[in-house]
Design a protein around this motif. Structure first.
Motif, PDB file in Angstrom:
ATOM      1  N   PRO A  28       0.945  -1.203  -0.105  1.00  0.00           N
ATOM      2  CA  PRO A  28       0.042  -0.013   0.001  1.00  0.00           C
ATOM      3  C   PRO A  28       1.014   1.328  -0.151  1.00  0.00           C
ATOM      4  O   PRO A  28       1.660   1.301   0.736  1.00  0.00           O
ATOM      5  CB  PRO A  28      -0.714  -0.106   1.172  1.00  0.00           C
ATOM      6  CG  PRO A  28      -0.243  -1.091   2.219  1.00  0.00           C
ATOM      7  CD  PRO A  28       0.750  -2.059   1.271  1.00  0.00           C
ATOM      8  N   VAL A  29       0.617   2.470  -0.903  1.00  0.00           N
ATOM      9  CA  VAL A  29       1.284   3.439  -0.971  1.00  0.00           C
ATOM     10  C   VAL A  29       0.401   4.445  -0.669  1.00  0.00           C
ATOM     11  O   VAL A  29      -0.812   4.807  -1.415  1.00  0.00           O
ATOM     12  CB  VAL A  29       1.904   3.277  -2.488  1.00  0.00           C
ATOM     13  CG1 VAL A  29       2.637   4.866  -2.440  1.00  0.00           C
ATOM     14  CG2 VAL A  29       2.808   2.245  -2.552  1.00  0.00           C
ATOM     15  N   HIS A  30       0.695   5.578   0.152  1.00  0.00           N
ATOM     16  CA  HIS A  30       0.040   6.822   0.125  1.00  0.00           C
ATOM     17  C   HIS A  30       0.837   8.070  -0.573  1.00  0.00           C
ATOM     18  O   HIS A  30       1.870   8.113  -0.273  1.00  0.00           O
ATOM     19  CB  HIS A  30      -0.076   7.129   1.603  1.00  0.00           C
ATOM     20  CG  HIS A  30      -0.992   8.418   2.052  1.00  0.00           C
ATOM     21  ND1 HIS A  30      -0.198   9.633   1.902  1.00  0.00           N
ATOM     22  CD2 HIS A  30      -2.194   8.664   2.056  1.00  0.00           C
ATOM     23  CE1 HIS A  30      -1.364  10.542   2.215  1.00  0.00           C
ATOM     24  NE2 HIS A  30      -2.324  10.027   2.314  1.00  0.00           N
ATOM     25  N   ALA A  35      -3.091  13.153  -2.178  1.00  0.00           N
ATOM     26  CA  ALA A  35      -3.842  13.794  -1.339  1.00  0.00           C
ATOM     27  C   ALA A  35      -4.309  15.267  -1.408  1.00  0.00           C
ATOM     28  O   ALA A  35      -5.421  15.589  -1.176  1.00  0.00           O
ATOM     29  CB  ALA A  35      -3.382  13.250  -0.015  1.00  0.00           C
ATOM     30  N   VAL A  36      -3.296  16.002  -1.804  1.00  0.00           N
ATOM     31  CA  VAL A  36      -3.595  17.358  -1.920  1.00  0.00           C
ATOM     32  C   VAL A  36      -4.386  17.764  -2.854  1.00  0.00           C
ATOM     33  O   VAL A  36      -5.397  18.754  -2.795  1.00  0.00           O
ATOM     34  CB  VAL A  36      -2.136  18.016  -2.066  1.00  0.00           C
ATOM     35  CG1 VAL A  36      -2.347  19.452  -2.332  1.00  0.00           C
ATOM     36  CG2 VAL A  36      -1.145  17.871  -0.837  1.00  0.00           C
ATOM     37  N   HIS A  37      -4.378  17.249  -4.158  1.00  0.00           N
ATOM     38  CA  HIS A  37      -5.274  17.369  -5.107  1.00  0.00           C
ATOM     39  C   HIS A  37      -6.896  16.898  -4.562  1.00  0.00           C
ATOM     40  O   HIS A  37      -7.508  17.661  -5.048  1.00  0.00           O
ATOM     41  CB  HIS A  37      -4.931  16.260  -6.244  1.00  0.00           C
ATOM     42  CG  HIS A  37      -3.803  17.071  -7.025  1.00  0.00           C
ATOM     43  ND1 HIS A  37      -3.774  18.225  -7.950  1.00  0.00           N
ATOM     44  CD2 HIS A  37      -2.533  16.505  -7.251  1.00  0.00           C
ATOM     45  CE1 HIS A  37      -2.641  18.344  -8.522  1.00  0.00           C
ATOM     46  NE2 HIS A  37      -1.816  17.562  -8.200  1.00  0.00           N
ATOM     47  N   ALA A  38      -6.870  16.025  -4.097  1.00  0.00           N
ATOM     48  CA  ALA A  38      -8.352  15.715  -3.683  1.00  0.00           C
ATOM     49  C   ALA A  38      -8.770  16.409  -2.469  1.00  0.00           C
ATOM     50  O   ALA A  38     -10.005  16.932  -2.579  1.00  0.00           O
ATOM     51  CB  ALA A  38      -8.171  13.976  -2.972  1.00  0.00           C
ATOM     52  N   ARG A  89      -1.738  15.362   6.943  1.00  0.00           N
ATOM     53  CA  ARG A  89      -1.152  14.341   7.724  1.00  0.00           C
ATOM     54  C   ARG A  89      -2.715  13.560   8.226  1.00  0.00           C
ATOM     55  O   ARG A  89      -2.155  12.599   8.508  1.00  0.00           O
ATOM     56  CB  ARG A  89      -0.756  15.537   8.810  1.00  0.00           C
ATOM     57  CG  ARG A  89      -0.343  14.656  10.154  1.00  0.00           C
ATOM     58  CD  ARG A  89       0.858  13.648   9.637  1.00  0.00           C
ATOM     59  NE  ARG A  89       1.432  12.834  10.787  1.00  0.00           N
ATOM     60  CZ  ARG A  89       2.174  13.266  11.883  1.00  0.00           C
ATOM     61  NH1 ARG A  89       2.792  14.476  11.927  1.00  0.00           N
ATOM     62  NH2 ARG A  89       2.453  12.450  12.709  1.00  0.00           N
ATOM     63  N   GLU A  90      -3.772  14.101   8.558  1.00  0.00           N
ATOM     64  CA  GLU A  90      -4.713  13.321   8.738  1.00  0.00           C
ATOM     65  C   GLU A  90      -5.081  12.367   7.745  1.00  0.00           C
ATOM     66  O   GLU A  90      -5.389  11.021   8.410  1.00  0.00           O
ATOM     67  CB  GLU A  90      -6.046  14.349   8.963  1.00  0.00           C
ATOM     68  CG  GLU A  90      -7.213  13.746   9.673  1.00  0.00           C
ATOM     69  CD  GLU A  90      -8.575  14.597   9.747  1.00  0.00           C
ATOM     70  OE1 GLU A  90      -9.528  14.084   9.426  1.00  0.00           O
ATOM     71  OE2 GLU A  90      -8.321  15.704   9.781  1.00  0.00           O
ATOM     72  N   GLU A  91      -5.039  12.485   6.689  1.00  0.00           N
ATOM     73  CA  GLU A  91      -5.269  11.710   5.593  1.00  0.00           C
ATOM     74  C   GLU A  91      -4.144  10.395   5.453  1.00  0.00           C
ATOM     75  O   GLU A  91      -4.421   9.303   5.416  1.00  0.00           O
ATOM     76  CB  GLU A  91      -4.989  12.379   4.317  1.00  0.00           C
ATOM     77  CG  GLU A  91      -6.228  13.383   3.821  1.00  0.00           C
ATOM     78  CD  GLU A  91      -7.443  12.491   3.675  1.00  0.00           C
ATOM     79  OE1 GLU A  91      -7.631  11.253   3.181  1.00  0.00           O
ATOM     80  OE2 GLU A  91      -8.452  13.069   4.167  1.00  0.00           O
ATOM     81  N   VAL A 107       4.128   2.311   2.300  1.00  0.00           N
ATOM     82  CA  VAL A 107       4.995   3.214   1.791  1.00  0.00           C
ATOM     83  C   VAL A 107       4.182   4.688   1.780  1.00  0.00           C
ATOM     84  O   VAL A 107       3.268   4.792   1.442  1.00  0.00           O
ATOM     85  CB  VAL A 107       5.406   3.070   0.465  1.00  0.00           C
ATOM     86  CG1 VAL A 107       6.031   4.194  -0.352  1.00  0.00           C
ATOM     87  CG2 VAL A 107       6.214   2.008   0.274  1.00  0.00           C
ATOM     88  N   LEU A 108       5.102   5.725   2.468  1.00  0.00           N
ATOM     89  CA  LEU A 108       4.588   7.197   2.234  1.00  0.00           C
ATOM     90  C   LEU A 108       5.334   7.705   0.892  1.00  0.00           C
ATOM     91  O   LEU A 108       6.873   8.101   1.214  1.00  0.00           O
ATOM     92  CB  LEU A 108       5.034   7.882   3.325  1.00  0.00           C
ATOM     93  CG  LEU A 108       4.271   7.353   4.871  1.00  0.00           C
ATOM     94  CD1 LEU A 108       4.375   8.258   5.943  1.00  0.00           C
ATOM     95  CD2 LEU A 108       2.576   7.158   4.397  1.00  0.00           C
TER      96      LEU A 108
END
Length: 205
Positions: A28-30, A35-38, A89-91, A107-108
């Motif tokens: 899994p990759v974040h 996340a910013v786009h969303a 950070r919450e996401e 993975v971040l």
């Protein structure tokens, strides 16, 4: 406890392609940028419009207008970061909470991992790298890219040599795609079964 691997690399180094390799191999990759786009299409939009009137169009943050609003103003940029960073950070925390139930490694994917101190939240860091001439050829081949823009982006990023010096793992993307995948598989083999620092701290109490 999930082992958290930070993934970073300067523009044109192949970070996104490397992140896709991890996904392909079931990790899994974040994606912090995604996340910013969303968030710009969702709950961050009204907060940004309130702070920077006229930067949201039809409920979505217009990145060009926002860029102009914070251009050459460290104070305004800091205000924007104070709005966006906690949400990202919450996401990230929600992603890790989900990953911890099913995955031993997560993975971040964070472009400015070192620059924002995100490496402190990781158990290890992987830097994606390539020689400067390869990087330049890739970036300058992008539509609309100019030398001025390229240099401006580089100016906001930690030098590749410094990133490499601080990395636990390095993936060299200057060779073939198969070579990059082999390097990623080697890293996965190295980290297999290794507990994250949070688990080690828990065991030491």
């Amino acid at each position: 406890m999930t082992f958290v691997l930070g993934l970073t690399g300067s523009i044109g180094m192949g970070k996104s392609a490397t992140a896709d390799l991890f996904r392909k191999l079931g990790v899994p990759v974040h994606d912090a940028d995604a996340a910013v786009h969303a968030l710009y299409r969702g709950r961050a939009a009204p907060l940004i419009e309130n702070a920077f009137p006229g930067t949201v169009v039809e409920g979505v943050v217009d990145r060009r207008r926002l860029g102009q609003a914070v251009l050459n103003s460290a104070e305004k940029l800091k205000l924007l970061e104070s709005i966006v960073h906690p949400l990202v950070r919450e996401e990230e925390d929600n992603f890790l909470a989900r990953a911890s139930t099913t995955a031993s490694l997560a993975v971040l994917d964070i472009p400015l991992l070192f620059e924002t101190g995100g490496d402190k939240r990781c158990d290890a860091v992987l830097v994606v790298s390539a020689p400067a001439d390869v990087q330049r050829a890739r970036v300058m081949g992008r539509p609309g890219m100019t030398e001025e823009t390229f240099q401006a982006i580089l100016g906001k990023q930690m030098p590749d040599a410094e990133k490499r010096a601080r990395a636990h793992f390095i993936v060299d993307t200057s060779r073939t795609f198969a070579s990059a995948e082999a390097q990623v598989r080697s890293i996965l083999a190295c980290l297999a079964g290794r507990p994250g620092r949070r688990e080690l701290l828990k065991e030491s109490v």
